[in-house]
Scaffold this motif. Structure first.
Motif, PDB file in Angstrom:
ATOM      1  N   TRP A  45       1.673  -8.870  -8.718  1.00  0.00           N
ATOM      2  CA  TRP A  45       2.676  -8.490  -7.734  1.00  0.00           C
ATOM      3  C   TRP A  45       2.087  -8.465  -6.329  1.00  0.00           C
ATOM      4  CZ3 TRP A  45       5.878  -3.813 -10.052  1.00  0.00           C
ATOM      5  CH2 TRP A  45       6.568  -4.266 -11.185  1.00  0.00           C
ATOM      6  N   MET A  46       0.882  -7.941  -6.187  1.00  0.00           N
ATOM      7  CA  MET A  46       0.277  -7.863  -4.858  1.00  0.00           C
ATOM      8  C   MET A  46      -0.030  -9.248  -4.297  1.00  0.00           C
ATOM      9  SD  MET A  46      -2.148  -4.465  -4.832  1.00  0.00           S
ATOM     10  CE  MET A  46      -3.234  -4.982  -6.174  1.00  0.00           C
ATOM     11  N   THR A  47      -0.232 -10.219  -5.195  1.00  0.00           N
ATOM     12  CA  THR A  47      -0.459 -11.598  -4.748  1.00  0.00           C
ATOM     13  C   THR A  47       0.856 -12.319  -4.490  1.00  0.00           C
ATOM     14  OG1 THR A  47      -2.546 -11.729  -5.964  1.00  0.00           O
ATOM     15  CG2 THR A  47      -1.480 -13.815  -5.395  1.00  0.00           C
ATOM     16  N   GLU A  48       1.789 -12.229  -5.441  1.00  0.00           N
ATOM     17  CA  GLU A  48       3.054 -12.951  -5.331  1.00  0.00           C
ATOM     18  C   GLU A  48       3.940 -12.410  -4.215  1.00  0.00           C
ATOM     19  OE1 GLU A  48       4.733 -12.477  -9.174  1.00  0.00           O
ATOM     20  OE2 GLU A  48       3.212 -13.713 -10.179  1.00  0.00           O
ATOM     21  N   ALA A  49       3.877 -11.111  -3.961  1.00  0.00           N
ATOM     22  CA  ALA A  49       4.727 -10.479  -2.943  1.00  0.00           C
ATOM     23  C   ALA A  49       3.860  -9.742  -1.928  1.00  0.00           C
ATOM     24  CB  ALA A  49       5.723  -9.528  -3.599  1.00  0.00           C
ATOM     25  N   SER A  50       2.818 -10.407  -1.465  1.00  0.00           N
ATOM     26  CA  SER A  50       1.871  -9.757  -0.545  1.00  0.00           C
ATOM     27  C   SER A  50       2.536  -9.315   0.754  1.00  0.00           C
ATOM     28  CB  SER A  50       0.700 -10.695  -0.243  1.00  0.00           C
ATOM     29  OG  SER A  50       1.171 -11.914   0.329  1.00  0.00           O
ATOM     30  N   HIS A  51       3.645  -9.965   1.141  1.00  0.00           N
ATOM     31  CA  HIS A  51       4.347  -9.567   2.359  1.00  0.00           C
ATOM     32  C   HIS A  51       4.879  -8.140   2.256  1.00  0.00           C
ATOM     33  CE1 HIS A  51       7.399 -11.117  -0.409  1.00  0.00           C
ATOM     34  NE2 HIS A  51       8.271 -10.367   0.226  1.00  0.00           N
ATOM     35  N   CYS A  52       5.138  -7.673   1.032  1.00  0.00           N
ATOM     36  CA  CYS A  52       5.656  -6.312   0.858  1.00  0.00           C
ATOM     37  C   CYS A  52       4.625  -5.256   1.238  1.00  0.00           C
ATOM     38  CB  CYS A  52       6.108  -6.104  -0.586  1.00  0.00           C
ATOM     39  SG  CYS A  52       7.541  -7.107  -1.062  1.00  0.00           S
ATOM     40  N   LEU A  53       3.349  -5.624   1.197  1.00  0.00           N
ATOM     41  CA  LEU A  53       2.302  -4.664   1.530  1.00  0.00           C
ATOM     42  C   LEU A  53       2.276  -4.329   3.019  1.00  0.00           C
ATOM     43  CD1 LEU A  53      -0.632  -6.024  -0.666  1.00  0.00           C
ATOM     44  CD2 LEU A  53       1.275  -4.527  -1.304  1.00  0.00           C
ATOM     45  N   LEU A  54       2.989  -5.113   3.815  1.00  0.00           N
ATOM     46  CA  LEU A  54       3.038  -4.880   5.261  1.00  0.00           C
ATOM     47  C   LEU A  54       4.231  -4.040   5.673  1.00  0.00           C
ATOM     48  CD1 LEU A  54       2.178  -8.525   6.421  1.00  0.00           C
ATOM     49  CD2 LEU A  54       0.608  -6.604   6.085  1.00  0.00           C
ATOM     50  N   ARG A  55       5.067  -3.661   4.728  1.00  0.00           N
ATOM     51  CA  ARG A  55       6.273  -2.916   5.043  1.00  0.00           C
ATOM     52  C   ARG A  55       5.975  -1.433   5.275  1.00  0.00           C
ATOM     53  NH1 ARG A  55      10.225  -5.878   0.575  1.00  0.00           N
ATOM     54  NH2 ARG A  55      10.592  -7.768   1.829  1.00  0.00           N
ATOM     55  N   PRO A  56       6.800  -0.759   6.074  1.00  0.00           N
ATOM     56  CA  PRO A  56       6.556   0.666   6.361  1.00  0.00           C
ATOM     57  C   PRO A  56       6.518   1.502   5.084  1.00  0.00           C
ATOM     58  CG  PRO A  56       8.224  -0.217   7.843  1.00  0.00           C
ATOM     59  CD  PRO A  56       7.964  -1.279   6.813  1.00  0.00           C
ATOM     60  N   GLY A  57       5.441   2.254   4.919  1.00  0.00           N
ATOM     61  CA  GLY A  57       5.290   3.110   3.761  1.00  0.00           C
ATOM     62  C   GLY A  57       4.522   2.506   2.612  1.00  0.00           C
ATOM     63  N   ALA A  58       4.324   1.185   2.617  1.00  0.00           N
ATOM     64  CA  ALA A  58       3.625   0.529   1.513  1.00  0.00           C
ATOM     65  C   ALA A  58       2.127   0.803   1.582  1.00  0.00           C
ATOM     66  CB  ALA A  58       3.870  -0.972   1.547  1.00  0.00           C
ATOM     67  N   GLN A  59       1.520   0.961   0.417  1.00  0.00           N
ATOM     68  CA  GLN A  59       0.076   1.131   0.336  1.00  0.00           C
ATOM     69  C   GLN A  59      -0.618  -0.232   0.356  1.00  0.00           C
ATOM     70  OE1 GLN A  59      -0.769   3.474  -3.142  1.00  0.00           O
ATOM     71  NE2 GLN A  59       0.469   5.207  -2.464  1.00  0.00           N
ATOM     72  N   SER A  60      -1.820  -0.238   0.871  1.00  0.00           N
ATOM     73  CA  SER A  60      -2.604  -1.468   0.922  1.00  0.00           C
ATOM     74  C   SER A  60      -3.087  -1.840  -0.476  1.00  0.00           C
ATOM     75  CB  SER A  60      -3.817  -1.277   1.833  1.00  0.00           C
ATOM     76  OG  SER A  60      -4.727  -0.351   1.249  1.00  0.00           O
ATOM     77  N   ARG A  61      -3.587  -3.062  -0.603  1.00  0.00           N
ATOM     78  CA  ARG A  61      -4.174  -3.506  -1.864  1.00  0.00           C
ATOM     79  C   ARG A  61      -5.295  -2.565  -2.301  1.00  0.00           C
ATOM     80  NH1 ARG A  61      -4.508  -8.591  -4.400  1.00  0.00           N
ATOM     81  NH2 ARG A  61      -3.291  -9.443  -2.659  1.00  0.00           N
ATOM     82  N   GLU A  62      -6.139  -2.170  -1.368  1.00  0.00           N
ATOM     83  CA  GLU A  62      -7.268  -1.302  -1.694  1.00  0.00           C
ATOM     84  C   GLU A  62      -6.789   0.072  -2.170  1.00  0.00           C
ATOM     85  OE1 GLU A  62      -8.393  -4.641   0.610  1.00  0.00           O
ATOM     86  OE2 GLU A  62      -6.945  -3.062   1.135  1.00  0.00           O
ATOM     87  N   GLN A  63      -5.774   0.609  -1.526  1.00  0.00           N
ATOM     88  CA  GLN A  63      -5.227   1.902  -1.940  1.00  0.00           C
ATOM     89  C   GLN A  63      -4.631   1.830  -3.347  1.00  0.00           C
ATOM     90  OE1 GLN A  63      -2.688   2.332   1.579  1.00  0.00           O
ATOM     91  NE2 GLN A  63      -3.655   4.333   1.965  1.00  0.00           N
ATOM     92  N   GLN A  64      -3.965   0.733  -3.641  1.00  0.00           N
ATOM     93  CA  GLN A  64      -3.346   0.602  -4.962  1.00  0.00           C
ATOM     94  C   GLN A  64      -4.396   0.449  -6.065  1.00  0.00           C
ATOM     95  OE1 GLN A  64       0.254  -1.779  -5.353  1.00  0.00           O
ATOM     96  NE2 GLN A  64       0.342  -1.985  -3.128  1.00  0.00           N
ATOM     97  N   ILE A  65      -5.421  -0.299  -5.788  1.00  0.00           N
ATOM     98  CA  ILE A  65      -6.494  -0.455  -6.783  1.00  0.00           C
ATOM     99  C   ILE A  65      -7.178   0.884  -7.021  1.00  0.00           C
ATOM    100  CG2 ILE A  65      -8.743  -1.515  -7.195  1.00  0.00           C
ATOM    101  CD1 ILE A  65      -7.653  -4.008  -5.729  1.00  0.00           C
ATOM    102  N   ALA A  66      -7.427   1.628  -5.945  1.00  0.00           N
ATOM    103  CA  ALA A  66      -8.033   2.957  -6.099  1.00  0.00           C
ATOM    104  C   ALA A  66      -7.100   3.883  -6.863  1.00  0.00           C
ATOM    105  CB  ALA A  66      -8.368   3.533  -4.726  1.00  0.00           C
ATOM    106  N   GLY A  67      -5.800   3.792  -6.594  1.00  0.00           N
ATOM    107  CA  GLY A  67      -4.838   4.607  -7.308  1.00  0.00           C
ATOM    108  C   GLY A  67      -4.810   4.297  -8.792  1.00  0.00           C
TER     109      GLY A  67
END
Length: 231
Positions: free
Chosen positions: A186-208
């Motif tokens: 999902w983070m690869t296919e919809a990477s544009h969503c990670l730039l939206r207000p409130g979205a966590q970064s890739r690094e934050q999601q992996i840590a989560g």
């Protein structure tokens, strides 16, 4: 006798998700229908024991404008009207809410919920969610609770996170079915969503995921057993 689970998917590809794997491991035959690819939903008398309606990129607030989603809304209303077990995940929960006349809309401040966020039980929800937990999210719309439903869990960004209609009919705003592989996809296919207000970064999601993926999976196993058995 083999039990049958209907899996309604809104994407184009089959995902090896945790709900499907747990149902398969509990002896269910899986009948997967991809509505965006033109698959028809079955008649109520086709012998399915339960139904899981997954998430997807579509907007439930626009369901009436998309032929296959409009047809799905009518089908959901028939299914839950017959008292059949239903589990809606993210879009599937929003579609359930819409089918029962509740509103689905974007966050009033334009926020999105992408990544791990805390979900807290309501007093009525403690039998389903005994204590707060961090769950995975990926959505930009939220649902109002349908009339007559019980609110089971709340969140700090999108307030309504889980509800239950009569008996074994549930809507979950979050994604307990997501595997680590799915999260990466999902983070690869919809990477544009990670730039939206409130979205966590890739690094934050992996840590989560390192902290919360396994506890969320353990909760899912118990929840599915309760749902399947009607407890």
């Amino acid at each position: 006798m083999t039990r049958s689970a209907l899996l309604v998917r809104h994407g184009q590809h089959e995902r090896n998700d945790r709900v499907a794997e747990l149902l398969r491991g509990r002896g269910f035959r899986l009948d997967q229908r991809f509505v965006a690819r033109g698959d028809e939903l079955p008649a109520l008398d086709e012998g399915h024991d339960l139904c899981v309606v997954y998430g997807g990129p579509q907007m439930a607030s626009e369901a009436e404008q998309i032929d296959y989603l409009a047809a799905e809304l009518r089908w959901i209303d028939d299914w839950v009207g017959a008292g059949r077990p239903y589990l809606g995940i993210c879009l599937g929960a929003q579609m359930l809410a819409r089918s029962q006349g509740a509103k689905v809309e974007a966050h009033r401040a334009g926020l999105h919920e992408v990544g791990y966020a805390e979900v807290l039980p309501t007093p009525r929800g403690r039998e389903v969610l005994p204590e707060p937990m961090y769950a995975y999210h990926w959505h930009s719309e939220g649902f109002d609770v349908p009339a007559g439903a019980e609110l089971l869990a709340v969140g700090r960004v999108f307030e309504n996170q889980a509800f239950r209609l009569d008996g074994r009919i549930y809507g979950l705003q979050f994604h307990p079915e997501v595997t680590r592989e799915m999260m990466q996809e999902w983070m690869t296919e919809a990477s544009h969503c990670l730039l939206r207000p409130g979205a966590q970064s890739r690094e934050q999601q992996i840590a989560g995921a390192e902290r919360y993926h396994e506890p969320l999976g353990a909760w899912l196993e118990g929840f599915l057993d309760r749902w399947i058995e009607g407890r």
